[in-house]
Design a protein around this motif. Structure first.
Motif, PDB file in Angstrom:
ATOM      1  N   GLU A 107       0.826  -1.206   0.000  1.00 52.40           N
ATOM      2  CA  GLU A 107       0.000   0.000   0.000  1.00 52.40           C
ATOM      3  C   GLU A 107       0.860   1.256   0.000  1.00 52.40           C
ATOM      4  N   GLU A 108       1.941   1.225   0.770  1.00 49.06           N
ATOM      5  CA  GLU A 108       2.825   2.386   0.837  1.00 49.06           C
ATOM      6  C   GLU A 108       3.505   2.651  -0.504  1.00 49.06           C
ATOM      7  N   LYS A 109       3.937   1.583  -1.175  1.00 41.31           N
ATOM      8  CA  LYS A 109       4.639   1.715  -2.450  1.00 41.31           C
ATOM      9  C   LYS A 109       3.698   1.686  -3.650  1.00 41.31           C
ATOM     10  N   GLN A 110       2.405   1.464  -3.378  1.00 41.59           N
ATOM     11  CA  GLN A 110       1.380   1.427  -4.421  1.00 41.59           C
ATOM     12  C   GLN A 110       1.747   0.430  -5.525  1.00 41.59           C
ATOM     13  N   LEU A 111       2.002  -0.806  -5.101  1.00 40.39           N
ATOM     14  CA  LEU A 111       2.400  -1.862  -6.019  1.00 40.39           C
ATOM     15  C   LEU A 111       1.230  -2.801  -6.311  1.00 40.39           C
ATOM     16  N   GLU A 112       1.045  -3.122  -7.570  1.00 43.00           N
ATOM     17  CA  GLU A 112       0.055  -4.128  -7.956  1.00 43.00           C
ATOM     18  C   GLU A 112       0.686  -5.518  -7.914  1.00 43.00           C
ATOM     19  N   VAL A 113       1.912  -5.618  -8.394  1.00 43.67           N
ATOM     20  CA  VAL A 113       2.620  -6.892  -8.465  1.00 43.67           C
ATOM     21  C   VAL A 113       3.974  -6.746  -7.778  1.00 43.67           C
ATOM     22  N   ALA A 114       4.319  -7.728  -6.950  1.00 45.51           N
ATOM     23  CA  ALA A 114       5.575  -7.633  -6.207  1.00 45.51           C
ATOM     24  C   ALA A 114       6.113  -9.019  -5.897  1.00 45.51           C
ATOM     25  N   GLY A 115       7.429  -9.101  -5.776  1.00 44.75           N
ATOM     26  CA  GLY A 115       8.081 -10.344  -5.412  1.00 44.75           C
ATOM     27  C   GLY A 115       8.560 -10.294  -3.974  1.00 44.75           C
ATOM     28  N   VAL A 116       9.008 -11.440  -3.461  1.00 48.20           N
ATOM     29  CA  VAL A 116       9.509 -11.548  -2.095  1.00 48.20           C
ATOM     30  C   VAL A 116      10.801 -12.363  -2.131  1.00 48.20           C
ATOM     31  N   THR A 144      15.249  -3.889 -14.628  1.00 47.49           N
ATOM     32  CA  THR A 144      15.373  -3.929 -16.086  1.00 47.49           C
ATOM     33  C   THR A 144      14.737  -5.157 -16.735  1.00 47.49           C
ATOM     34  N   PHE A 145      14.929  -6.318 -16.132  1.00 47.43           N
ATOM     35  CA  PHE A 145      14.409  -7.576 -16.670  1.00 47.43           C
ATOM     36  C   PHE A 145      13.867  -8.399 -15.500  1.00 47.43           C
ATOM     37  N   PRO A 146      12.672  -8.036 -14.996  1.00 45.00           N
ATOM     38  CA  PRO A 146      12.142  -8.609 -13.755  1.00 45.00           C
ATOM     39  C   PRO A 146      12.076 -10.129 -13.749  1.00 45.00           C
ATOM     40  N   THR A 147      12.542 -10.707 -12.657  1.00 45.17           N
ATOM     41  CA  THR A 147      12.389 -12.138 -12.404  1.00 45.17           C
ATOM     42  C   THR A 147      11.772 -12.272 -11.013  1.00 45.17           C
ATOM     43  N   ALA A 148      11.293 -13.448 -10.673  1.00 43.75           N
ATOM     44  CA  ALA A 148      10.661 -13.641  -9.379  1.00 43.75           C
ATOM     45  C   ALA A 148      10.645 -15.110  -9.020  1.00 43.75           C
ATOM     46  N   VAL A 149      10.338 -15.391  -7.758  1.00 42.88           N
ATOM     47  CA  VAL A 149      10.179 -16.763  -7.286  1.00 42.88           C
ATOM     48  C   VAL A 149       8.685 -17.029  -7.173  1.00 42.88           C
ATOM     49  N   GLY A 150       8.176 -17.931  -8.015  1.00 37.73           N
ATOM     50  CA  GLY A 150       6.745 -18.181  -8.058  1.00 37.73           C
ATOM     51  C   GLY A 150       6.166 -18.695  -6.755  1.00 37.73           C
ATOM     52  N   ALA A 151       7.018 -19.184  -5.862  1.00 39.98           N
ATOM     53  CA  ALA A 151       6.545 -19.698  -4.577  1.00 39.98           C
ATOM     54  C   ALA A 151       5.909 -18.626  -3.718  1.00 39.98           C
ATOM     55  N   CYS A 152       6.163 -17.348  -4.041  1.00 43.59           N
ATOM     56  CA  CYS A 152       5.604 -16.249  -3.246  1.00 43.59           C
ATOM     57  C   CYS A 152       5.561 -14.973  -4.086  1.00 43.59           C
ATOM     58  N   PHE A 188       7.062  -2.885 -10.956  1.00 42.38           N
ATOM     59  CA  PHE A 188       7.313  -4.110 -10.199  1.00 42.38           C
ATOM     60  C   PHE A 188       8.512  -3.914  -9.283  1.00 42.38           C
ATOM     61  N   ARG A 189       8.362  -4.329  -8.035  1.00 47.08           N
ATOM     62  CA  ARG A 189       9.467  -4.255  -7.086  1.00 47.08           C
ATOM     63  C   ARG A 189       9.412  -5.432  -6.119  1.00 47.08           C
ATOM     64  N   PHE A 190      10.531  -5.687  -5.458  1.00 45.21           N
ATOM     65  CA  PHE A 190      10.565  -6.693  -4.407  1.00 45.21           C
ATOM     66  C   PHE A 190      10.292  -6.028  -3.062  1.00 45.21           C
ATOM     67  N   LEU A 191       9.527  -6.705  -2.231  1.00 45.34           N
ATOM     68  CA  LEU A 191       9.258  -6.207  -0.896  1.00 45.34           C
ATOM     69  C   LEU A 191      10.462  -6.481   0.000  1.00 45.34           C
ATOM     70  N   ASN A 192      10.617  -5.674   1.008  1.00 47.16           N
ATOM     71  CA  ASN A 192      11.715  -5.850   1.956  1.00 47.16           C
ATOM     72  C   ASN A 192      11.309  -6.910   2.980  1.00 47.16           C
ATOM     73  N   LEU A 193      11.103  -8.128   2.482  1.00 49.90           N
ATOM     74  CA  LEU A 193      10.643  -9.246   3.290  1.00 49.90           C
ATOM     75  C   LEU A 193      11.247 -10.544   2.753  1.00 49.90           C
ATOM     76  N   THR A 194      11.200 -11.587   3.556  1.00 50.90           N
ATOM     77  CA  THR A 194      11.618 -12.910   3.100  1.00 50.90           C
ATOM     78  C   THR A 194      10.557 -13.938   3.489  1.00 50.90           C
ATOM     79  N   PHE A 195      10.573 -15.056   2.786  1.00 54.92           N
ATOM     80  CA  PHE A 195       9.712 -16.181   3.137  1.00 54.92           C
ATOM     81  C   PHE A 195      10.568 -17.426   3.252  1.00 54.92           C
ATOM     82  N   GLY A 196      10.137 -18.363   4.072  1.00 53.98           N
ATOM     83  CA  GLY A 196      10.861 -19.611   4.204  1.00 53.98           C
ATOM     84  C   GLY A 196      10.662 -20.461   2.968  1.00 53.98           C
TER      85      GLY A 196
END
Length: 242
Positions: A107-116, A144-152, A188-196
């Motif tokens: 909400e703060e960064k107004q992101l629709e799509v984000a990775g973790v 520049t060339f967004p990638t992500a981990v589909g697990a989260c 698109f941006r990554f959140l400052n968070l991690t997941f197990g």
């Protein structure tokens, strides 16, 4: 903080899905529904998931006749009641404050799509190094060339529908393709968070072998586009129990 539809895809995950659902039941932010989309498991995955109906009142367990990662995520998104969607794999682990912190950042960064990013706090040093290098790659490519981990992955129904969801023809890096297409319309941006993240994938494939596979896959994607002709074979749910 708004509500979230959490889509969990499963395939023979009776030993792990309960851990994730238990994590969700302990979230400090409780305004969410959980949709478990099962790819016709041969074990008791659906029964284990259904046992959490008491602790997760807004729980739906849906079993598909056909297997598929992208199909499962798209099916769950179509069933979602809320605008905000979180796609999870069954072997993910989440801290109690994960949802609250994630929604606040979205909400703060107004992101629709984000990775973790992937967390490795309780894992051996070799895994920490491997996860750290992978996260570094995620951080650099997001601009520049967004990638992500589909697990989260976080998304919204609007973004998901407008890009046509996950591409059913892609079996490797379908998550990266998803965020890349989304980033053409939304930041698109990554959140400052991690997941197990369950280390069985790295343990069975080997840290360097798996890292090399994904590096090779994304280099191919960068120069030649998405892989829709099984250029690099990948089988959903092929990891053995440990």
């Amino acid at each position: 903080m708004g509500p979230v539809s959490i889509v969990v895809i499963t395939l023979n995950e009776e030993k792990r899905v309960g851990r994730l659902l238990n994590d969700l039941s302990k979230q400090t932010h409780q305004d969410f529904e959980v949709i478990v989309v099962d790819s016709n498991s041969e074990d008791n995955t659906c029964q284990v998931a259904s046992a959490f109906e008491a602790s997760l009142p807004k729980l739906t367990v849906h079993q598909m006749a056909t297997r598929g990662v992208s199909l499962g995520r798209n099916t769950g998104a179509a069933m979602a009641q809320y605008e905000r969607i979180l796609f999870l794999d069954a072997d993910v682990r989440l801290a109690p404050t994960f949802l609250a912190n994630a929604i606040s950042q979205l909400e703060e960064k107004q992101l629709e799509v984000a990775g973790v990013y992937m967390g490795a706090d309780a894992l051996p040093l070799a895994h920490k190094i491997g996860y750290g290098l992978f996260n570094l790659g995620l951080f650099i490519t997001q601009y520049t060339f967004p990638t992500a981990v589909g697990a989260c992955i976080f998304s919204t129904k609007r973004a998901h529908n407008e890009i046509g969801g996950f591409d059913l023809e892609i079996t490797l890096c379908e998550d990266c393709d998803y965020v890349k297409r989304a980033s053409k319309t939304w930041r698109f941006r990554f959140l400052n968070l991690t997941f197990g993240f369950d280390p069985r994938r790295l343990d069975q494939e080997g840290i360097f072998k798996m890292g090399a596979t994904y590096l090779k896959a994304n280099v191919r994607r960068f120069f030649f586009g998405e892989m829709r002709n099984n250029e690099m074979e990948y089988k959903f749910g092929h990891y053995k129990e440990q």
